[in-house]
Scaffold this active site. Structure first.
Site, mmCIF file in Angstrom:
data_model
loop_
_atom_site.group_PDB
_atom_site.id
_atom_site.type_symbol
_atom_site.label_atom_id
_atom_site.label_comp_id
_atom_site.label_asym_id
_atom_site.label_seq_id
_atom_site.Cartn_x
_atom_site.Cartn_y
_atom_site.Cartn_z
ATOM 1 C CG ASN A 7 -2.518 -7.358 -5.921
ATOM 2 O OD1 ASN A 7 -2.843 -8.307 -5.091
ATOM 3 N ND2 ASN A 7 -2.793 -6.082 -5.557
ATOM 4 N NE ARG A 91 -0.226 -6.232 -1.960
ATOM 5 C CZ ARG A 91 -1.379 -5.987 -1.533
ATOM 6 N NH1 ARG A 91 -2.688 -6.069 -2.093
ATOM 7 N NH2 ARG A 91 -1.476 -5.578 -0.305
ATOM 8 C CG HIS A 180 0.031 -0.442 3.460
ATOM 9 N ND1 HIS A 180 -0.842 -0.036 4.600
ATOM 10 C CD2 HIS A 180 -1.150 -1.104 2.654
ATOM 11 C CE1 HIS A 180 -2.272 0.091 4.291
ATOM 12 N NE2 HIS A 180 -2.281 -0.784 2.972
ATOM 13 N NE ARG A 241 -8.769 -4.033 6.930
ATOM 14 C CZ ARG A 241 -7.862 -3.784 5.785
ATOM 15 N NH1 ARG A 241 -6.759 -2.964 6.339
ATOM 16 N NH2 ARG A 241 -7.763 -4.484 4.629
ATOM 17 C CD GLU A 384 1.438 -0.970 -2.829
ATOM 18 O OE1 GLU A 384 1.330 -1.829 -1.992
ATOM 19 O OE2 GLU A 384 0.356 -0.147 -3.092
#
Ligand code: ADP
Length: 404
Positions: A7, A91, A180, A241, A384
């Site tokens: 990642n 990823r 996601h 956010r 993940e």
């Protein structure tokens, strides 16, 4: 088969080296602060052996060299030769409209990723740097891309189009993509296994609540709607956010506060959400602690966060026409019984009955609804990296000799 999962972020590389056949993590670690004089590599082997190295790591190419060196290290490593790495799974944040599933990375795939840089300017360029570094250091070893957006690519136009001139979709690819995806796919498939039901028979709502937060409505194995949009800024309230807001607010704030486009973008991405409302922290643990000490803004932050998850459960229930199961995952979804309790209170009308004692249980995969709850609710830790490793292994096993 052993897969190196990578990642690559703008200043970090996270990795896991996974033995796919027994789903075992042989080693994992990260390099933070790439590009700075004091980059930090932390590495942990399956047997608990750990090391931490600090030094200058100028770019992703050197970072990948370090990852390989530590995997090969005599004292801390897990392999004797690079050829023991059978494949690399990356990823990749944004696949645009080009990928609805994981893919073998070829030169033409790299070109498409580069064409999509505009859609994910912070994420896709380091992803490509990581891919190019692996090409250099692991020649001949197949690489696959697993996209955050891919799972949501089957959403219908009514869910992905915005109410703006259609020409903006055609010329600038402005639409809902959702993110996601790897996590939503992993936990939704896993919940079907735990319920012992065919995945394609279920209507599932997944809530990934971490630093970034999103939900997905999954109908017979297809993500038909999700809360994040063109960027990860839309939808739920997050750590920093803002999530959903009236689109005229940024324009109004720019005029009132005399700030630039870049400044308002930073405000919405970095200084909003939990930290924006509370003025305290982006960490839900801190918010709950302060709320329990009667801090009013912390209470508002907690309530807005939970209210929005509740609201989207209702919206997605209407979209799906029925819910069989709701899944909570991510740092907050997995760990905060307070958030789950607040979200799931008074949901009996939808068939959800929370078992308060089960909701207090910690760790692992668990169901938290009463035995007579029509709709089940599960907490499932996301993984993940495992999904990336499994997808990569599947693609590599199916390769034809011409593709290798
Ligand atoms: P990321 O999205 O960066 O992968 P995580 O999924 O690890 O993040 O989630 C991180 C968030 O999880 C933290 O900011 C924190 O708010 C929350 N968190 C972790 N543990 C707890 C806990 N016990 N109670 C409440 N929130 C928690």
């Amino acid at each position: 088969m052993k897969v190196l999962v990578l990642n690559c972020g703008s200043s970090s590389v996270k990795y896991q080296f996974i033995s796919v056949d027994d789903k075992k993590v042989l080693a994992k670690g990260s390099i933070e602060r790439i590009g700075m004089s004091s980059a930090i590599l932390t590495h942990e082997r399956y047997d608990g052996d750990k090391i931490k190295i600090t030094g200058e790591i100028l770019d992703h190419n050197i970072a990948i060299e370090y990852v390989l060196a530590v995997l090969l290290s005599k004292n801390h490593g897990v392999i004797k030769d690079k050829s023991e790495i059978n494949a690399v799974g990356h990823r990749v944040v944004h696949g645009g409209e080009d990928f609805s599933g994981s893919t073998l990375i070829t030169d033409s795939v790299i070109k498409i990723l580069q064409d999509n840089f505009e859609l994910a300017p912070l994420h896709n360029p380091p992803n490509v740097k990581g891919i190019q570094a692996c090409k250099r250091h692991l020649p001949g070893i197949p690489q696959c891309g697993v996209f955050d957006t891919a799972f949501h690519q089957k959403m219908p136009p009514k869910a992905f189009l915005y109410g703006i001139p259609y020409q903006l979709y055609k010329s600038h690819k402005i639409r809902r993509y959702g993110f996601h995806g790897t996590s939503h796919l992993f936990v939704s498939q896993r919940v079907a296994e735990l319920m012992n039901k065919p995945y394609e028979s279920l209507k599932i709502i997944t809530c990934h609540l971490g630093n970034g937060c999103s939900m997905a409505a999954i109908d017979h194995g297809v993500s038909i709607d999700t809360t994040m949009g063109f960027t990860p800024l839309e939808g739920l309230l997050m750590g920093t956010r803002c999530g959903d807001i009236d689109p005229s607010i940024p324009l109004h704030v720019m005029a009132k506060e005399d700030i630039t486009l870049a400044e308002v973008t930073t405000m919405l991405n970095k200084h909003s959400g939990l930290v924006g409302i509370s003025g305290i922290s982006n960490d839900m643990r801190e918010i709950i602690k302060s709320m329990n000490e009667d801090n009013k803004q912390a209470k508002y932050a907690f309530e807005v966060f939970c209210y929005r998850v509740k609201k989207y459960i209702g919206a997605f229930a209407a979209t799906l026409g029925r819910i069989d199961v709701v899944v909570f995952t991510g740092g907050i979804g997995e760990n905060s019984w307070e958030v789950r309790k607040e979200v799931l209170s008074n949901m009996e009308f939808l068939g959800i009955k929370l078992d308060e004692e089960k909701n207090l249980m910690k760790d692992g995969e668990r169901e938290i609804t009463t035995t007579d709850s029509m709709v089940k609710v599960f907490v499932i830790p996301t993984n993940e990296e495992l999904l990336i490793a499994l997808d990569t292994a599947k693609i590599v096993r199916d390769l034809t000799p011409q593709q290798i």
